[in-house]
Design an enzyme around this catalytic site. Structure first.
Site, PDB file in Angstrom:
ATOM      1  N   CYS A   1       0.874  -1.173   0.000  1.00 16.71           N
ATOM      2  CA  CYS A   1       0.000   0.000   0.000  1.00 16.71           C
ATOM      3  C   CYS A   1       0.916   1.229   0.000  1.00 16.71           C
ATOM      4  O   CYS A   1       2.058   1.169  -0.448  1.00 16.71           O
ATOM      5  CB  CYS A   1      -0.935  -0.011   1.202  1.00 16.71           C
ATOM      6  SG  CYS A   1      -0.083  -0.056   2.789  1.00 16.71           S
ATOM      7  N   ALA A   2       0.434   2.338   0.499  1.00 16.77           N
ATOM      8  CA  ALA A   2       1.225   3.574   0.457  1.00 16.77           C
ATOM      9  C   ALA A   2       2.493   3.481   1.297  1.00 16.77           C
ATOM     10  O   ALA A   2       3.513   4.078   0.962  1.00 16.77           O
ATOM     11  CB  ALA A   2       0.378   4.750   0.925  1.00 16.77           C
TER      12      ALA A   2
END
Length: 618
Positions: free
Chosen positions: A193-194
């Site tokens: 993810c980020a």
């Protein structure tokens, strides 16, 4: 230990590796080898083997010997990857078997030199630790690269240390992570993810958590939502992920969702499903909120706009919410395996102009449409701004479509399945699912809103204090539906206003730990974990710092509680969702002083309590 001899892959002058003008190669970080100054633009096979790696830009390739499994990297020139394949011609493909002396690549020396590139070519033995003797046979002469026949064990340890210390940071971190999770073969699937590398592992017992936490560049690790998650930070996580999945197409295409669902609790599964449905919608609502905030700011500053300009701005700000059911049904259909375009049409049916507008019914300007079925009058309206009816209808329609595909003959599937899916779903959606879910939605929304609006900011105190605990549990995606409902029903998001202080409070607590830490290396690592928190992403600060020491996390929760109380008491609400802290300022231009106060409370309390009552052990 084995011996390796090979011919130079390029005709030209052979130089020592340490003479190459690139520290990544000259330091021996990638392994021992030679440099070649090309006399012609052709690359030949140095031995019988196989093309393991052929980069898309054709500037480099990796070869493995069929005799002794020697692995050699040939990198044509320095930084020539930036040519993006221009000037290179490949005569082989990845996976090809090759014979010693075969022509592998050609490169245009004049073109590359005119472009300003150094064509000195490193030839690196990437698994040199497996060999006690390595040499290049050039015509009648032999150039010895390595001869540790009598002390192979010492050489192995030296090269391994060099690889770990001098590799590019993403390569080093990826290599150390793999070494401490049981290797790449222990990975069932991997995503990111980020900020986090998300791993589903075959055998969790192979994880060395302490070793992973001590890797320079790793900011924390934990299990959540049935995944082993390693905090690496924005941007860097992408690079480490790319190194791990490089040359493994199956791993690159792996999907964590199916693998993770089997080990999740019911609450985690529900949160994940809602996240998968609503997260794709959020960017549109973020943009809409920014448009609303910008327009409100300009008007408050005294700008006057023409009717046409205001009309165009309303198109920007109102369209997403007017057709919100279409977005929800589209995403739900896509998530559950139905045809997304059918979901769009079903959502549009829920807001069809033939039905009384829900907003007009709510303000009493028009009456619901009464449809008589079997002596029962069913009041029917459009579902503008509704979330729950569209969500349930999208899930129902996707299941219906998949069931119909099993019984409808293939020859009729293209026509009959979409027709029956739309017809049955429309009838049930407008007459049964819609009314029931709409009333349930109103009940839930009113209950949540009453809680958030409790006097003296009590609701905000509770939500602000517990929000980051819920983030740690991995079920925070469940709030996306609530925020979308708040925006569609009221035009404002009070939940966003409450949690922004909780986020910056965790950042403040982590910042205090960094300030009080005397070790410069640790302080630098901690500060890099703090910065994302001020941009609305708390995972690096929480898992990299606060949860390690517990007290800072608790002090951050206290800061979140008091800032949430202030947000509720001041009736602070954003014009959109999805962004908080510094970026979130754009959603609060109409209440900017209050927004700054709320964030200041979270920051000061989280930082102050941690600074005063926490003493890090160096």
């Amino acid at each position: 230990m084995k011996k390796l001899e090979f011919i130079p892959p390029i005709k030209g002058s052979i130089i020592n590796l340490n003479q190459i003008n690139d520290p990544g190669f000259s330091s021996g970080a990638m392994g021992p080898g030679i440099g070649i100054t090309p006399a012609e633009g052709k690359v030949y096979a140095p031995f019988d083997g196989k093309i393991d790696v052929l980069f898309e830009t054709k500037h480099a390739l990796g070869i493995t010997s069929t005799d002794n499994n020697a692995a050699i990297l040939i990198h044509i020139g320095l930084d020539t990857v930036n040519m993006k394949g221009k000037g290179f011609t490949a005569h082989v493909q990845q996976g090809d078997n090759i014979k010693k002396g075969d022509l592998l690549l050609e490169f245009d020396i004049p073109l590359l030199k005119n472009a300003g590139y150094d064509l000195t070519t490193p030839v690196i033995i990437t698994n040199a630790t497996e060999f006690s003797y390595i040499a290049v046979k050039n015509n009648s002469s032999t150039i010895i690269i390595k001869d540790f026949s009598q002390s192979a064990e010492n050489e192995s340890s030296v090269i391994t240390a060099a690889e770990n210390n001098n590799l590019p940071s993403e390569d080093r971190v990826a290599k150390e992570i793999l070494a401490n999770i049981g290797g790449i073969n222990n990975i069932r699937s991997v995503e990111h993810c980020a900020t986090r590398l998300r791993l589903i592992l075959k055998n969790k017992e192979k994880i060395n958590e302490k070793a992973i936490e001590n890797i320079e560049g790793v900011k924390g690790q934990f299990f959540a939502a049935a995944q082993y998650q390693i905090i690496l930070g924005t941007g860097f996580v992408n690079k480490v992920y790319n190194v791990i999945v490089n040359n493994d197409s199956e791993l690159a295409q792996s999907n964590n969702k199916d693998a993770a669902y089997a080990d999740m609790t019911l609450l985690q599964k529900t949160s994940r499903i809602l996240g998968d449905i609503f997260v794709p919608i959020i960017p549109v609502l973020v943009a809409t909120g920014l448009f609303m905030g910008l327009r409100g700011t300009l008007i408050s500053l005294g700008f006057h706009f023409s009717d046409n300009f205001l009309l165009m701005s309303q198109i920007l700000t109102d369209t997403a919410f007017a057709f919100l059911p279409a977005l929800v049904t589209w995403s739900a259909m896509k998530k559950f395996g139905g045809t997304p375009v059918i979901g769009i049409v079903l959502g549009l049916m829920l807001v069809a102009p033939q039905l009384p507008n829900a907003y007009a019914v709510a303000n009493g300007s028009i009456q619901p449409l009464l449809i008589n079925i079997g002596g029962f009058s069913i009041p029917t309206t459009g579902y503008q701004g509704s979330v729950l009816p569209a969500l349930i209808l999208g899930i129902f329609a996707s299941k219906l479509q998949l069931s119909l595909k099993k019984i409808v003959p293939d020859v009729l599937d293209l026509i009959l399945t979409p027709f029956l899916t739309l017809f049955i779903s429309m009838i049930l959606g407008i007459l049964i699912i819609g009314p029931i879910m709409h009333h349930l939605e109103i009940f839930i929304f009113n209950a949540v809103r009453m809680f958030l609006e409790l006097p003296y900011g009590i609701g905000g105190f509770v939500v602000g204090g517990l929000h980051q605990v819920i983030v740690v549990s991995g079920v925070h995606q469940i709030f996306n539906a609530l925020e979308i409902e708040l925006l569609s029903s009221t035009g404002k998001d009070m939940f966003n206003a409450i949690i922004t202080g909780a986020i910056i409070a965790q950042g403040g607590a982590a910042l205090a730990v960094a300030v009080r830490t005397k070790d410069k290396k640790k302080r630098s690592l901690y500060i890099s974990s703090v910065i994302p928190a001020f941009l609305g992403i708390t995972e690096p600060a929480i898992f990299g710092i606060n949860l390690r020491f517990i007290k800072p996390f608790i002090f951050g929760l206290i800061g979140g509680a008091f800032s949430g109380m202030a947000a509720s008491w001041m009736k602070l609400a954003g014009t959109g969702m999805g962004i908080t802290v510094i970026p979130g300022t754009l959603l609060y231009m109409h209440q900017l002083p209050q927004y700054l106060i709320v964030n200041a409370i979270g920051l000061v309390v989280g930082f102050g309590l941690t600074f005063l009552f926490f003493k890090p052990k160096e």
